[in-house]
Design an enzyme around this catalytic site. Structure first.
Site, PDB file in Angstrom:
ATOM      1  N   ASP A 163      -4.468  -7.976  -4.579  1.00 38.11           N
ATOM      2  CA  ASP A 163      -4.794  -8.985  -3.539  1.00 38.11           C
ATOM      3  C   ASP A 163      -5.008 -10.339  -4.219  1.00 38.11           C
ATOM      4  O   ASP A 163      -4.636 -11.510  -3.464  1.00 38.11           O
ATOM      5  CB  ASP A 163      -5.828  -8.877  -2.444  1.00 38.11           C
ATOM      6  N   ARG A 188     -15.533   1.886  -0.275  1.00 37.80           N
ATOM      7  CA  ARG A 188     -15.322   0.677   0.243  1.00 37.80           C
ATOM      8  C   ARG A 188     -14.815   0.735   1.845  1.00 37.80           C
ATOM      9  O   ARG A 188     -14.309   1.466   2.195  1.00 37.80           O
ATOM     10  CB  ARG A 188     -13.744   0.108  -0.326  1.00 37.80           C
ATOM     11  N   CYS A 222      -9.930  -2.689 -10.284  1.00 38.76           N
ATOM     12  CA  CYS A 222      -9.566  -1.519  -9.425  1.00 38.76           C
ATOM     13  C   CYS A 222      -8.069  -1.756  -9.078  1.00 38.76           C
ATOM     14  O   CYS A 222      -7.661  -1.036  -8.290  1.00 38.76           O
ATOM     15  CB  CYS A 222     -10.531  -1.341  -8.517  1.00 38.76           C
ATOM     16  N   HIS A 280       0.679  -1.192   0.157  1.00 35.56           N
ATOM     17  CA  HIS A 280      -0.004  -0.061  -0.042  1.00 35.56           C
ATOM     18  C   HIS A 280       0.913   1.437   0.103  1.00 35.56           C
ATOM     19  O   HIS A 280       0.442   2.314  -0.731  1.00 35.56           O
ATOM     20  CB  HIS A 280      -0.985   0.057   1.045  1.00 35.56           C
ATOM     21  N   ARG A 332     -10.731   4.111  -0.793  1.00 36.13           N
ATOM     22  CA  ARG A 332      -9.915   3.299   0.262  1.00 36.13           C
ATOM     23  C   ARG A 332     -10.379   4.103   1.520  1.00 36.13           C
ATOM     24  O   ARG A 332      -9.329   4.807   1.939  1.00 36.13           O
ATOM     25  CB  ARG A 332      -8.562   2.863   0.158  1.00 36.13           C
ATOM     26  N   ARG A 367       2.410  -9.604  -1.344  1.00 36.73           N
ATOM     27  CA  ARG A 367       2.417  -8.180  -1.950  1.00 36.73           C
ATOM     28  C   ARG A 367       3.496  -7.329  -1.701  1.00 36.73           C
ATOM     29  O   ARG A 367       3.782  -6.300  -2.315  1.00 36.73           O
ATOM     30  CB  ARG A 367       0.998  -7.514  -2.232  1.00 36.73           C
TER      31      ARG A 367
HETATM   32  C1  PEP Z   1      -6.667  -4.836  -4.716  1.00 35.29           C
HETATM   33  O1  PEP Z   1      -6.373  -5.606  -3.818  1.00 35.29           O
HETATM   34  O2  PEP Z   1      -6.490  -4.921  -5.828  1.00 35.29           O
HETATM   35  C2  PEP Z   1      -7.238  -3.560  -4.185  1.00 35.29           C
HETATM   36  C3  PEP Z   1      -7.757  -2.623  -5.167  1.00 35.29           C
HETATM   37  O3  PEP Z   1      -7.547  -3.222  -2.877  1.00 35.29           O
HETATM   38  P1  PEP Z   1      -6.028  -2.783  -2.236  1.00 35.29           P
HETATM   39  O4  PEP Z   1      -5.049  -2.469  -2.925  1.00 35.29           O
HETATM   40  O5  PEP Z   1      -6.444  -1.680  -1.493  1.00 35.29           O
HETATM   41  O6  PEP Z   1      -5.856  -3.814  -1.245  1.00 35.29           O
HETATM   42 MG    MG Z   2      -7.132  -5.316  -1.836  1.00 26.58          MG
END
Ligand code: PEP
Ligand code: MG
Length: 590
Positions: A463, A340, A510, A197, A304, A473
């Site tokens: 994810d 979300r 997304c 993130h 987010r 990740r």
């Molecule tokens: C994802 O997991 O692709 C997503 C858009 O959510 P985040 O990156 O906030 O986990």
């Molecule tokens: Mg995610």
């Protein structure tokens, strides 16, 4: 971390592309790192006060411990602590440190640390058992005082000098969120992954970021210049004036490329054979909405919401949240926004409450699991969102759904709260549409079941890749293992899109691949009608859409579905992308 060599180059892995030329700033990031910070003249007395407080807290600790030892009849150990108390009253640790803070105008940690190192050196030089013991005592005391000093500092990246290139062992999502572009002009870290993130936030803010750089050779660069080339992953320390001039020219060129792109950024997201895509924005803060309007996005595909409190100590109250959501919804000017619900856990846990961290936070109490367990927090958020929904076109989306039961339970709560609000006299125009994120392979496989129960689906590929390929990740920096180009991932996406389309439910992508123009034709060819990307990336993706045709996108998708490994797919996507954009775009800003 020490070097003064001119022209030295460090290497790492680019997380967020771009070039920066500025001054280094060493950010507190690990137990053993001691940041050196200038303190403004009018803040010196406060800094000294902070040191005195840490010292008296340490004395209190030692006295408490001493009492306990006496009660346990451990008199010898209690006597050692008496020595510690005496040392803590020594001018070395009182007046000397204070006058050094005044003299150097540096933060207490760095002054104290430097002073400790100086005495350590002296003690080591005297080969006498007495001084060896004093050295150990000083080490012990020092650890205690530093501990208290650290408790009282929480340096925020919002408060550092302008034009800083932040060097850190690691970077949390909330640290990155606090950084102001223009103040923080680049990040360089030792650890970190391209889908962490922190990296996502850096890209959203347009801050160049290089991870996996070895920082143990870097220190006291305080007044030197650093160039970060986050296209190649190179960090130039103390560069020659000629190199600085070259990079300044390159920055100008990149700016002009981007201006060319921006020229078409207000046009429709439409292929040249007339196929229209919906292009929305992912946002973390309300300020990102300016770019959304500037680039005429169709709405927000992912807000987010957890970023509203990531750098704070507690979850905000219902009214605090309501005010934030209301402001964001009103700023949408009628465009739809998908909020979300909180995705806490994983690499986003900054709360002080007693939520015990899991051994593997990505596989534990994260996102919807956390919310369904902590229903007070969930209910508070839902009430705030639903109250704000009267100000615009709000949709609610749940993160990390892995089965129908979770979706039904969360949905049931939304409907229950809608009824409660109506009963208390709050006018809700209509039922708020509810959707779920597809981020877990099990959810992707049962996409038909989830699509029937949802008003829309959104594929979170960050994810989905992590859970499908069993690769973290946050720590897998752009390695070949973390790849959305794996045929397993592409097949899952295809299946989800097909199921959503079969049940007539809109489906968005997304995750970060939506912002990578190399993926644009593939996703379109697989049947995706909406992409949601960080506002800053809207021009790149719009450009990619406008430079392809839906026919060639479908052909590309068919070819990709035949591929047997990620390398083949990468080759196909790169070839297609190079065909549609100028060569220097591909190398410099893609
Ligand atoms: C994802 O997991 O692709 C997503 C858009 O959510 P985040 O990156 O906030 O986990
Ligand atoms: Mg995610």
């Amino acid at each position: 971390m020490k070097t003064k060599a001119a022209g030295k180059v460090l290497r790492g892995v680019p997380m967020s592309r771009g070039i920066a030329i500025g001054k280094p700033f060493f950010f507190i990031c690990s137990e053993d790192a001691v940041p050196e910070q200038p303190i403004a003249k009018d803040q010196i007395e406060l800094e000294i006060e902070r040191y005195r407080k840490a010292l008296s807290q340490s004395q209190r600790d030692v006295k408490r411990l001493q009492l306990q030892l006496k009660e346990e009849n451990a008199l010898e150990a209690a006597a050692i602590l008496e020595t510690h108390l005496q040392i803590m009253q020594d001018p070395l640790l009182t007046t000397m440190i204070e006058s050094e803070i005044r003299k150097t105008c540096k933060n207490a940690e760095s002054v104290f640390h430097t002073c400790h190192l100086k005495y350590q050196k002296k003690f080591h030089a005297i080969r006498d058992p007495f001084f060896r013991e004093r050295d150990k005592d000083l080490e012990d005391i020092s650890r205690r005082i530093m501990g208290h000093l650290r408790e009282s500092t929480r340096i925020s990246l919002a408060d550092i000098p302008k034009n800083s290139i932040v060097f850190a062992r690691e970077l949390s999502a909330s640290d990155a969120a606090a950084a102001k572009p223009g103040t923080v002009i680049a990040f360089v870290t030792e650890s970190g992954g391209v889908n962490s993130h922190a990296a996502i936030v850096a890209r959203a803010k347009g801050i160049p970021y290089i991870a996996k750089a070895k920082l143990d050779q870097v220190e006291h660069l305080a007044d030197s210049t650093v160039i970060v080339d986050a296209r190649t992953g190179e960090i130039h320390l103390n560069p020659s004036p000629k190199l600085v001039a070259n990079f300044q020219n390159l920055q100008k060129q990149l700016k002009s490329h981007f201006q060319t792109l921006e020229k078409t950024s207000t046009l429709e997201a439409e292929t040249f054979d007339g196929y229209k895509m919906r292009l929305s924005a992912n946002i973390e803060t309300v300020t990102e909405l300016d770019l959304l309007h500037q680039y005429r996005a169709n709405g927000v595909g992912l807000f987010r919401s957890e970023y509203i409190f990531l750098s704070k100590q507690n979850f905000p109250s219902e009214d605090e949240q309501f005010e934030i959501y209301k402001r964001v919804v009103q700023r949408m000017e009628g465009l739809p926004i998908v909020i979300r619900t909180f995705d806490v856990g994983g690499d986003k846990l900054a709360l002080s409450q007693d939520y015990s961290p899991d051994v593997n936070p990505y596989l534990g109490m994260r996102a919807i699991r956390f919310l369904l367990q902590e229903q007070n927090i969930f209910r508070t958020q839902l009430r705030a969102i639903l109250r704000a929904s009267v100000y615009g076109e709000v949709r609610i989306m749940f993160p990390m759904i892995s089965g129908l039961g979770e979706l039904q339970e969360a949905k049931h709560l939304v409907r229950e709260i809608e009824n409660e609000l109506k009963a208390s006299g709050i006018e809700l125009k209509k039922q708020v549409p509810v959707g779920c994120m597809i981020e877990v392979p099990a959810a992707a496989i049962i996409a038909d079941i989830l699509a029937r129960e949802s008003d829309f689906l959104s594929i979170g590929t960050n994810d989905l890749v992590q859970y499908t390929l069993a690769v973290d990740r946050s720590h897998q920096a752009a390695s070949s293992t973390f790849t959305p180009m794996h045929p397993g991932v592409i097949r899952l996406i295809k299946h989800v899109v097909a199921m959503a389309n079969r049940y007539g439910k809109p489906v968005t992508v997304c995750g970060e691949i939506a912002a990578d123009p190399r993926f644009t034709p593939l996703l379109m060819g697989l049947g995706v009608h909406e992409l949601s990307v960080a506002s800053r990336h809207l021009p790149f993706v719009k450009h990619a859409i406008r430079n392809t045709s839906i026919i060639s996108a479908i052909q590309l998708a068919e070819k990709v579905m035949e591929a047997s490994n990620a390398n083949e797919i990468q080759e196909m996507l790169n070839t297609e992308y190079k065909r549609t954009v100028p060569e220097d775009f591909f190398h410099n800003i893609a």
